[in-house]
Design a protein around this motif. Structure first.
Motif, short mmCIF file in Angstrom:
data_model
loop_
_atom_site.label_atom_id
_atom_site.label_comp_id
_atom_site.label_asym_id
_atom_site.label_seq_id
_atom_site.Cartn_x
_atom_site.Cartn_y
_atom_site.Cartn_z
N VAL A 115 31.32 39.09 41.17
CA VAL A 115 31.61 40.46 40.74
C VAL A 115 31.05 40.67 39.33
N GLU A 116 30.43 41.83 39.12
CA GLU A 116 29.94 42.20 37.78
C GLU A 116 31.00 43.03 37.09
N VAL A 117 31.39 42.61 35.88
CA VAL A 117 32.44 43.31 35.15
C VAL A 117 31.98 43.66 33.75
N GLN A 118 32.69 44.59 33.15
CA GLN A 118 32.40 45.03 31.79
C GLN A 118 33.70 45.11 31.00
N GLN A 123 42.31 45.93 26.57
CA GLN A 123 42.57 44.67 27.28
C GLN A 123 42.44 44.81 28.79
N MET A 124 41.24 45.14 29.24
CA MET A 124 40.99 45.22 30.68
C MET A 124 39.50 45.04 30.95
N LEU A 125 39.18 44.65 32.20
CA LEU A 125 37.81 44.52 32.66
C LEU A 125 37.56 45.56 33.74
N ALA A 139 37.77 40.55 49.41
CA ALA A 139 39.18 40.74 49.05
C ALA A 139 39.52 42.23 48.88
N GLY A 140 38.51 43.10 49.02
CA GLY A 140 38.77 44.53 48.96
C GLY A 140 38.58 45.16 47.59
N LEU A 141 38.07 44.41 46.61
CA LEU A 141 37.85 44.98 45.28
C LEU A 141 36.68 45.96 45.32
N LYS A 142 36.78 47.02 44.51
CA LYS A 142 35.79 48.10 44.55
C LYS A 142 35.25 48.41 43.16
N SER A 143 34.07 49.02 43.11
CA SER A 143 33.51 49.48 41.84
C SER A 143 34.48 50.49 41.22
N GLY A 144 34.72 50.34 39.93
CA GLY A 144 35.64 51.23 39.22
C GLY A 144 37.04 50.67 39.08
N ASP A 145 37.40 49.65 39.87
CA ASP A 145 38.71 49.01 39.71
C ASP A 145 38.81 48.39 38.32
N LEU A 146 40.01 48.40 37.77
CA LEU A 146 40.26 47.80 36.47
C LEU A 146 41.11 46.55 36.64
N ILE A 147 40.63 45.43 36.10
CA ILE A 147 41.40 44.19 36.10
C ILE A 147 42.20 44.17 34.81
N ILE A 148 43.53 44.20 34.92
CA ILE A 148 44.37 44.28 33.72
C ILE A 148 45.06 42.95 33.42
N ALA A 149 45.00 42.01 34.35
CA ALA A 149 45.60 40.69 34.11
C ALA A 149 44.97 39.68 35.07
N VAL A 150 44.88 38.44 34.61
CA VAL A 150 44.37 37.34 35.42
C VAL A 150 45.44 36.25 35.44
N ASP A 151 45.96 35.91 36.62
CA ASP A 151 47.05 34.95 36.76
C ASP A 151 48.23 35.32 35.88
N GLY A 152 48.49 36.63 35.82
CA GLY A 152 49.64 37.14 35.06
C GLY A 152 49.42 37.24 33.57
N LYS A 153 48.24 36.85 33.08
CA LYS A 153 47.97 36.90 31.64
C LYS A 153 47.07 38.08 31.32
N PRO A 154 47.38 38.84 30.26
CA PRO A 154 46.58 40.01 29.90
C PRO A 154 45.13 39.62 29.57
N ILE A 155 44.22 40.55 29.85
CA ILE A 155 42.81 40.36 29.50
C ILE A 155 42.65 40.59 28.00
N SER A 156 41.83 39.80 27.38
CA SER A 156 41.52 40.03 25.96
C SER A 156 40.04 39.85 25.75
N SER A 157 39.54 40.32 24.61
CA SER A 157 38.12 40.20 24.30
C SER A 157 37.72 38.75 24.11
N ASP A 158 38.72 37.87 23.91
CA ASP A 158 38.41 36.45 23.68
C ASP A 158 38.13 35.70 24.98
#
Length: 436
Positions: A115-118, A123-125, A139-158
């Motif tokens: 998947v290509e993300v930006q 705090q989201m991709l 898995a049904g993910l679509k263009s424009g969806d926002l990933i706000i957490a990975v394994d329950g942890k918030p997304i950060s620029s780091d």
């Protein structure tokens, strides 16, 4: 840990040994630094103490007085980018995420979700596009969806895109926000993702086309496989081949060299020369033409750059192929990617490359043997190396030179096939007028 990569563009992933061994040592104590000579020399190894003092003064002033607070990391990254800015447009500083994305583009494979993300503020991709048939798409993910957490942890620029990568066969839980829907979780299994760079098709019986979109670690192998497949579908041999390099921005130098070697039996493919003479290299071809001398046409346009121009120049100068299309981009410089111990990297212009006839095409480009003009149906913007602000001046570059054109659609392919058939001795019958 990444290895230094030699590129002819955007150029085996082999260690860039010359530069890796000559990396500067840690700065000595202040009282051991030599003062700059009255006349500054670009070859001097002395650290310019007075200039360093000026930099530290400005650095401290910004850190203490700028209207908004800036961290030391932010300031140092900005300083390094500024240092690279005045070199040339292809010398750049990569932070860790950018360096990892660059690695992926040259290696042609990675372990992840396909998947290509930006990275987005807050705090989201954002999912730009899931790869067709990949684990994210299944898995049904679509263009424009926002990933706000990975394994329950918030997304950060780091962590960013790194949080999605991992060993093939491991699962990751993504928390997705889609439009106005309530956030929901999706579990995706990581896989080994292959990013293809070569496509193939038959144009007519006996005449095939191989499209190369970029030069990465797997490209030469993909090219070999494509040729073998085209031969199999055509009774074991081809009468001719079109190599489509339109809008191919380049990539790994070694991939272009290996492709050239596949089609040549002897002679120079390309040579590189820079300030570090110990790193100057001449690449030569070995016996073993995969097409057994069948004619080749290389199709190019103004978007064909760097490693594309290495391949086109090698086959043109050696007489192995005819080049058809538009004047190419004109990027004749070589970059070395130097990894840093913190995961960041520097992509630095270290040499120029030269075709077998000792041509430097920096700022000039490859001139086709058969020139094609665009069909005029789409807006065509001339954009080439010589038009880039601060570009490395070419040895043969002339003021006022114009660039090539973008060639899209099937018209250029038809023209390339026509030239290929002429080279193969195939005459096109003249249509007889219909009887009235």
């Amino acid at each position: 840990m990444r290895l230094a990569v030699v590129l002819a563009g955007l150029i085996s992933l082999a260690p860039c040994s010359v530069w890796a061994q000559q990396a500067p040592a840690a700065a000595p104590d202040t009282n051991e630094v030599e003062a700059p000579a009255e006349k500054e020399s670009t070859d001097s190894k002395a650290v310019p103490l007075e200039e360093i003092r000026h930099f530290v003064m400005i650095y401290n002033a910004i850190r203490e007085a700028y209207v908004e607070p800036k961290t030391d990391t932010q300031l140092m990254h900005s300083a390094v980018r500024g240092l690279m800015f005045d070199l040339d447009p292809h010398s750049v500083y990569f932070d860790r995420d950018d360096a990892e994305r660059f690695d992926t583009s040259t290696e042609g494979q990675y372990e992840g979700l396909g998947v290509e993300v930006q990275q987005q503020p807050g705090q989201m991709l954002k999912i730009i596009s899931p790869m067709e048939g990949g684990p994210a798409a299944r898995a049904g993910l679509k263009s424009g969806d926002l990933i706000i957490a990975v394994d329950g942890k918030p997304i950060s620029s780091d962590n960013g895109n790194r949080a999605l990568r991992g060993k093939a066969g491991t699962a990751v839980k993504l928390t997705i926000r889609r439009g106005k829907e309530k956030p929901f979780d999706v579990s995706v299994m990581r896989e080994k993702i292959i990013v293809p760079s070569v496509a193939k098709r038959m144009l007519e019986p006996g005449f095939g086309l191989v499209r190369v979109s970029g030069f990465q670690a797997t490209t030469a192998k993909e090219f070999d496989d494509a040729i073998a497949s085209l031969k199999t579908s055509n009774g074991g041999q081809l009468r001719g081949l079109v190599i489509d390099l339109r809008s191919n921005p380049g990539g790994l130098l070694n991939a272009a060299v290996e492709m050239s070697d596949d089609l040549m039996n002897a002679g120079t493919i390309v040579s590189t020369r820079g300030r570090a003479k110990s790193g100057d290299t001449v690449y030569t071809a070995h016996a073993g033409d995969v097409l057994n001398g069948a004619p080749v046409v290389v199709l190019v346009d103004v978007g064909s750059a760097s490693a594309s121009e290495v391949l086109a120049g090698a086959l043109q100068d050696s007489g192995r192929a005819r080049v058809v299309g538009s004047l190419t981009f004109g990027k004749g410089s070589v970059q070395s990617v130097l990894p840093l111990d913190n995961g960041d990297a520097v992509k630095l212009t270290t040499a120029r490359y030269y075709t077998p006839k000792n041509r430097s095409i920096q700022g000039v480009g490859i001139v086709p043997d058969v020139l094609i003009k665009s069909d005029g149906k789409t807006r065509n913007v001339t954009y080439n190396e010589a038009s880039l602000l601060g570009h490395l001046r070419g040895e043969n570059e002339m003021a006022g030179e114009t660039g090539g054109e973008v060639l899209t659609g099937e018209m250029p392919v038809t023209a390339a096939l026509s030239e290929l058939k002429r080279m193969a001795g195939v005459t096109t019958p003249v249509a007889k007028p219909k009887a009235k």
